[in-house]
Design an enzyme around this catalytic site. Structure first.
Site, PDB file in Angstrom:
ATOM      1  N   ASP A   1       0.918  -1.254  -0.059  1.00  0.00           N
ATOM      2  CA  ASP A   1       0.130  -0.046  -0.185  1.00  0.00           C
ATOM      3  C   ASP A   1       0.997   1.262   0.242  1.00  0.00           C
ATOM      4  O   ASP A   1       2.056   1.217   0.446  1.00  0.00           O
ATOM      5  CB  ASP A   1      -1.163   0.137   1.335  1.00  0.00           C
ATOM      6  CG  ASP A   1      -2.042  -1.093   1.289  1.00  0.00           C
ATOM      7  OD1 ASP A   1      -2.170  -1.531   0.147  1.00  0.00           O
ATOM      8  OD2 ASP A   1      -2.248  -1.445   2.319  1.00  0.00           O
TER       9      ASP A   1
ATOM     10  N   TYR B   1       7.771  -8.137   8.664  1.00  0.00           N
ATOM     11  CA  TYR B   1       7.596  -6.849   8.397  1.00  0.00           C
ATOM     12  C   TYR B   1       8.009  -6.151   9.982  1.00  0.00           C
ATOM     13  O   TYR B   1       8.271  -6.737  10.703  1.00  0.00           O
ATOM     14  CB  TYR B   1       6.033  -6.630   8.561  1.00  0.00           C
ATOM     15  CG  TYR B   1       5.473  -6.922   7.173  1.00  0.00           C
ATOM     16  CD1 TYR B   1       5.221  -6.139   6.031  1.00  0.00           C
ATOM     17  CD2 TYR B   1       4.891  -8.209   7.144  1.00  0.00           C
ATOM     18  CE1 TYR B   1       4.586  -6.692   4.958  1.00  0.00           C
ATOM     19  CE2 TYR B   1       4.375  -8.797   6.002  1.00  0.00           C
ATOM     20  CZ  TYR B   1       4.116  -7.937   4.743  1.00  0.00           C
ATOM     21  OH  TYR B   1       3.503  -8.500   3.720  1.00  0.00           O
TER      22      TYR B   1
ATOM     23  N   ASP C   1      -5.596   1.149  10.294  1.00  0.00           N
ATOM     24  CA  ASP C   1      -4.147   1.781  10.459  1.00  0.00           C
ATOM     25  C   ASP C   1      -4.579   3.543  10.833  1.00  0.00           C
ATOM     26  O   ASP C   1      -5.653   3.823  10.914  1.00  0.00           O
ATOM     27  CB  ASP C   1      -3.615   1.652   9.053  1.00  0.00           C
ATOM     28  CG  ASP C   1      -4.250   2.239   7.805  1.00  0.00           C
ATOM     29  OD1 ASP C   1      -4.723   3.425   7.959  1.00  0.00           O
ATOM     30  OD2 ASP C   1      -4.277   1.791   6.891  1.00  0.00           O
TER      31      ASP C   1
ATOM     32  N   ARG D   1      -1.941  -5.003  10.072  1.00  0.00           N
ATOM     33  CA  ARG D   1      -2.609  -4.029  10.557  1.00  0.00           C
ATOM     34  C   ARG D   1      -3.806  -4.842  11.102  1.00  0.00           C
ATOM     35  O   ARG D   1      -4.227  -4.150  12.248  1.00  0.00           O
ATOM     36  CB  ARG D   1      -3.359  -2.982   9.480  1.00  0.00           C
ATOM     37  CG  ARG D   1      -4.096  -3.430   8.198  1.00  0.00           C
ATOM     38  CD  ARG D   1      -4.053  -2.460   7.314  1.00  0.00           C
ATOM     39  NE  ARG D   1      -4.077  -2.831   5.989  1.00  0.00           N
ATOM     40  CZ  ARG D   1      -5.646  -2.943   5.227  1.00  0.00           C
ATOM     41  NH1 ARG D   1      -6.479  -2.547   6.107  1.00  0.00           N
ATOM     42  NH2 ARG D   1      -5.601  -3.535   4.253  1.00  0.00           N
TER      43      ARG D   1
END
Length: 300
Positions: free
Chosen positions: A41, A69, A83, A174
């Site tokens: 994203d 991550y 988020d 998320r």
């Protein structure tokens, strides 16, 4: 190199789309056959594998690889997108959980868990992306999916909380942050996301997106990683010239006729000839249980 082929790892910055990276490389390399693997994203940064030339055919295999991550976590709120950029739904005022409490909650998600995909995702229901439905204010039932959190290491830095997560494909970080906040009772959103690894490819392999303009074509191509690197964990298979020719043209070959290729139905091999790696092959069986070796994917 007229038709470059291989994988270029880009360190995508925040604020641009994965497609922006594709467009940039397509223009710089004068190559139409380019695709990315594992969309990031605009909010996210980090490892974005770009498949060039015949490497585009390998995209389906890289999607299945594990990932790592580094995510920022903001406690005390929830949002529509899970988020920090989404519409804030709830906000807590008061004393927040300690780092020790945050750590205990985060570590409890390690292992195989069931995770419900967020509405703001690219998953499709009846051919329509969930995110498109979400933008229209529509919420639909989503089935929880099994994912694996291999490790979830909490980090405290300058008073802020972060997670270093190694996970299987299909894991939404998320959603992991939101679920940790739910367990703590205060809510949480993901405040930042940096992808450090996709399979065997790491941030150390990457070219910074902002550096591309200052690089020559030769310098960019020097970072081209051979497709074979994705498959080095697979056993190597070689055939003599006769069987190699049959295999190359799509014929399946009785396993018993091939020296050095043994295994069970479903086993996968990286296939090489005198010029190196060129295919992924697999062992299959017919209705009578006879084993054959055939192409799974050809890269040459």
């Amino acid at each position: 190199m007229n038709n470059p082929s291989g994988i270029i790892i880009i360190d995508k910055p925040t604020g641009i789309t994965s497609h922006n990276c594709i467009s940039k490389l397509r223009w710089l390399l004068k190559q139409k056959k380019i695709g990315h693997c594992g969309t990031l994203d605009p909010m996210a940064s980090g490892v974005l594998p770009i498949m060039v030339g015949s490497a585009v055919k390998a995209s389906e295999f890289l999607v299945d690889h594990d990932k790592r991550y580094y995510a920022g976590v903001e406690l005390g709120m929830t949002s529509a997108t899970e988020d920090i950029l989404g519409d804030i739904l709830t906000q807590e005022i008061g004393v927040m959980p300690t780092f020790e409490e945050f750590s205990e909650a985060a570590k409890s998600f390690e292992g195989e868990i069931m995770q419900t995909p967020p509405m703001f995702s690219a998953l499709k229901v009846d051919g329509v992306k969930l995110v498109d439905l979400a933008r229209e204010g529509v919420t639909v039932e989503r089935n929880a999916r099994k994912v694996n959190i291999y490790s979830c290491d909490p980090i405290q830095k300058d008073g802020e909380y972060f997670l270093d997560v190694r996970c299987s494909r299909g894991t939404y970080i998320r959603t992991l942050c939101a679920d940790i906040g739910k367990k703590l009772g205060c809510g949480a959103v993901m405040s930042s996301l940096d992808r450090l690894e996709v399979g065997v490819f790491t941030i150390e392999d990457a070219i910074r997106f902002d550096d591309l303009n200052d690089m020559t074509l030769e310098e960019i191509l020097s970072h081209l990683i051979p497709i074979e690197k994705m498959f080095m964990h697979l056993p190597e298979a070689r055939m003599d010239e006769f069987f190699n020719r049959l295999y190359y043209h799509g014929e399946k070959i009785r396993l018993g006729k091939l020296r050095g290729i043994n295994g069970e139905v479903g086993d996968i091999f990286r296939v090489c000839d005198e010029n190196g790696f060129y295919s992924i092959g697999e062992i299959v069986a017919d209705g009578e249980g006879k084993k054959y070796f055939r192409q799974k994917k050809l890269f040459r």
